[in-house]
Motif scaffolding. Structure first.
Motif, PDB file in Angstrom:
ATOM      1  N   GLU A  10       0.828  -1.106  -0.030  1.00  0.00           N
ATOM      2  CA  GLU A  10       0.042   0.168  -0.195  1.00  0.00           C
ATOM      3  C   GLU A  10       0.893   1.305  -0.075  1.00  0.00           C
ATOM      4  N   SER A  11       1.931   1.377   0.776  1.00  0.00           N
ATOM      5  CA  SER A  11       2.823   2.192   0.676  1.00  0.00           C
ATOM      6  C   SER A  11       3.436   2.437  -0.397  1.00  0.00           C
ATOM      7  N   LEU A  12       3.739   1.319  -1.287  1.00  0.00           N
ATOM      8  CA  LEU A  12       4.357   1.624  -2.631  1.00  0.00           C
ATOM      9  C   LEU A  12       3.310   2.057  -3.640  1.00  0.00           C
ATOM     10  N   TYR A  13       1.921   1.843  -3.398  1.00  0.00           N
ATOM     11  CA  TYR A  13       0.962   2.326  -4.144  1.00  0.00           C
ATOM     12  C   TYR A  13       0.520   3.834  -4.112  1.00  0.00           C
ATOM     13  N   LEU A  14       0.789   4.206  -2.809  1.00  0.00           N
ATOM     14  CA  LEU A  14       0.691   5.644  -2.502  1.00  0.00           C
ATOM     15  C   LEU A  14       1.963   6.325  -3.133  1.00  0.00           C
ATOM     16  N   PHE A  15       2.927   5.847  -3.014  1.00  0.00           N
ATOM     17  CA  PHE A  15       4.381   6.427  -3.593  1.00  0.00           C
ATOM     18  C   PHE A  15       4.081   6.801  -5.144  1.00  0.00           C
ATOM     19  N   ARG A  16       3.667   5.433  -5.689  1.00  0.00           N
ATOM     20  CA  ARG A  16       3.828   5.499  -7.050  1.00  0.00           C
ATOM     21  C   ARG A  16       2.517   6.354  -7.841  1.00  0.00           C
ATOM     22  N   LEU A  17       1.445   6.558  -6.914  1.00  0.00           N
ATOM     23  CA  LEU A  17       0.184   7.292  -7.778  1.00  0.00           C
ATOM     24  C   LEU A  17       0.734   8.565  -8.196  1.00  0.00           C
ATOM     25  N   PRO A  18       1.221   9.214  -7.790  1.00  0.00           N
ATOM     26  CA  PRO A  18       1.532  10.794  -8.467  1.00  0.00           C
ATOM     27  C   PRO A  18       2.299  10.542  -9.665  1.00  0.00           C
ATOM     28  N   LEU A  19       3.111   9.415  -9.637  1.00  0.00           N
ATOM     29  CA  LEU A  19       3.913   9.388 -10.652  1.00  0.00           C
ATOM     30  C   LEU A  19       3.182   8.780 -11.899  1.00  0.00           C
ATOM     31  N   TYR A  20       2.115   7.799 -11.784  1.00  0.00           N
ATOM     32  CA  TYR A  20       1.508   7.363 -12.632  1.00  0.00           C
ATOM     33  C   TYR A  20       0.684   8.374 -13.284  1.00  0.00           C
ATOM     34  N   LEU A  21       0.146   9.199 -12.460  1.00  0.00           N
ATOM     35  CA  LEU A  21      -0.699  10.320 -12.781  1.00  0.00           C
ATOM     36  C   LEU A  21       0.036  11.388 -13.683  1.00  0.00           C
ATOM     37  N   LYS A  22       1.197  11.763 -13.374  1.00  0.00           N
ATOM     38  CA  LYS A  22       2.102  12.672 -13.921  1.00  0.00           C
ATOM     39  C   LYS A  22       2.528  12.033 -15.390  1.00  0.00           C
ATOM     40  N   TYR A  23       2.846  10.635 -15.620  1.00  0.00           N
ATOM     41  CA  TYR A  23       3.227  10.355 -16.905  1.00  0.00           C
ATOM     42  C   TYR A  23       2.086  10.006 -17.718  1.00  0.00           C
ATOM     43  N   ALA A  24       0.862  10.029 -17.339  1.00  0.00           N
ATOM     44  CA  ALA A  24      -0.211   9.487 -18.088  1.00  0.00           C
ATOM     45  C   ALA A  24      -0.779  10.645 -19.175  1.00  0.00           C
ATOM     46  N   ASP A  25      -0.963  10.171 -20.552  1.00  0.00           N
ATOM     47  CA  ASP A  25      -1.622  11.191 -21.618  1.00  0.00           C
ATOM     48  C   ASP A  25      -3.262  10.993 -21.057  1.00  0.00           C
ATOM     49  N   HIS A  26      -3.504   9.880 -20.608  1.00  0.00           N
ATOM     50  CA  HIS A  26      -5.096   9.704 -20.234  1.00  0.00           C
ATOM     51  C   HIS A  26      -5.003   8.876 -19.208  1.00  0.00           C
ATOM     52  N   ILE A  27      -6.018   9.201 -17.974  1.00  0.00           N
ATOM     53  CA  ILE A  27      -6.438   8.358 -16.990  1.00  0.00           C
ATOM     54  C   ILE A  27      -7.451   7.685 -17.098  1.00  0.00           C
ATOM     55  N   VAL A  28      -7.470   6.468 -17.097  1.00  0.00           N
ATOM     56  CA  VAL A  28      -8.681   5.507 -17.040  1.00  0.00           C
ATOM     57  C   VAL A  28      -9.183   5.003 -15.756  1.00  0.00           C
ATOM     58  N   GLU A  29     -10.298   5.426 -15.311  1.00  0.00           N
ATOM     59  CA  GLU A  29     -10.680   4.785 -14.164  1.00  0.00           C
ATOM     60  C   GLU A  29     -10.990   3.529 -14.402  1.00  0.00           C
ATOM     61  N   VAL A  30     -10.654   2.477 -13.538  1.00  0.00           N
ATOM     62  CA  VAL A  30     -10.963   1.212 -13.911  1.00  0.00           C
ATOM     63  C   VAL A  30     -11.994   0.389 -12.753  1.00  0.00           C
ATOM     64  N   ASP A  31     -12.172   1.017 -11.576  1.00  0.00           N
ATOM     65  CA  ASP A  31     -12.770   0.369 -10.600  1.00  0.00           C
ATOM     66  C   ASP A  31     -14.369   0.283 -11.283  1.00  0.00           C
ATOM     67  N   ASN A  32     -14.965  -0.981 -10.925  1.00  0.00           N
ATOM     68  CA  ASN A  32     -16.144  -1.302 -11.261  1.00  0.00           C
ATOM     69  C   ASN A  32     -16.446  -1.283 -12.784  1.00  0.00           C
ATOM     70  N   LYS A  33     -15.490  -1.335 -13.663  1.00  0.00           N
ATOM     71  CA  LYS A  33     -15.581  -1.442 -15.123  1.00  0.00           C
ATOM     72  C   LYS A  33     -15.024  -2.686 -15.810  1.00  0.00           C
ATOM     73  N   SER A  34     -15.647  -2.923 -16.740  1.00  0.00           N
ATOM     74  CA  SER A  34     -15.110  -4.337 -17.404  1.00  0.00           C
ATOM     75  C   SER A  34     -13.952  -4.173 -18.156  1.00  0.00           C
TER      76      SER A  34
END
Ligand code: S3P
Length: 167
Positions: free
Chosen positions: A128-152
């Motif tokens: 979970e710490s790793l997840y929280l640490f990386r989250l801003p990096l994923y957001l920063k590098y993305a051209d597009h963010i896809v919310e995936v919770d509850n989606k097929s």
């Protein structure tokens, strides 16, 4: 066009890459699989016992250098590629689109509950710490963010496909 999927372990990159492969007919480059080939291993545990996380990260750099010029591909990255600026620089290319599959930690935990294949997900608190640490990096590098919770997988793949069609 190169479609690059980034996101934490268990966010669905491989499943979405496989669906996009059917839709677009672009081959999928599954980074973890190529890491196994290059390090003559069969699992991430074997990679880690052979050379630790360093072997994984060095191999990831080599792979992306090698595949940098290849077009019309879907790259399903390992969850840790955002840790390495050199890798991101290789991925960021005018003809590439980086999609972040944004799953909540709750979703990830429920998906990986019986999964023992990932050395960095063995301890849930550390994961979970790793997840929280990386989250801003994923957001920063993305051209597009896809919310995936509850989606097929289908919904996520179609969202990415629609984004690619827009150019
Ligand atoms: C890792 C993610 C894994 C794999 C390795 C390390 C990470 O890939 O590369 O176990 O550091 O997040 P997936 O994201 O495909 O599970």
């Amino acid at each position: 066009m190169k479609i690059i999927l980034i996101g934490f372990m268990g966010s669905g990159k491989s499943s979405v890459a496989n669906r996009l492969n059917q839709i677009l007919q672009f081959p999928v480059l599954e980074m973890d699989e190529i890491v196994f080939q290059k390090t003559s291993t069969k699992s991430m545990h074997e990679v880690f016992s052979k050379g630790g996380e360093t072997l994984l990260r060095e191999t990831e750099i080599k792979i992306l250098r090698e595949y940098a010029q290849i077009d019309n591909t879907i790259i399903s990255t390992g969850g840790g590629v955002v840790l390495n600026k050199m890798i991101i620089d290789d991925l960021k290319h005018p003809n590439s689109k980086i999609f972040f599959l944004n799953a909540s930690f709750e979703t990830i935990k429920s998906r990986l509950v019986d999964d023992s294949s990932r050395p960095l997900f063995e301890n849930k608190i550390e994961a979970e710490s790793l997840y929280l640490f990386r989250l801003p990096l994923y957001l920063k590098y993305a051209d597009h963010i896809v919310e995936v919770d509850n989606k097929s997988v289908e919904e996520i793949a179609q969202e990415i496909f629609a984004y690619c069609l827009k150019g």
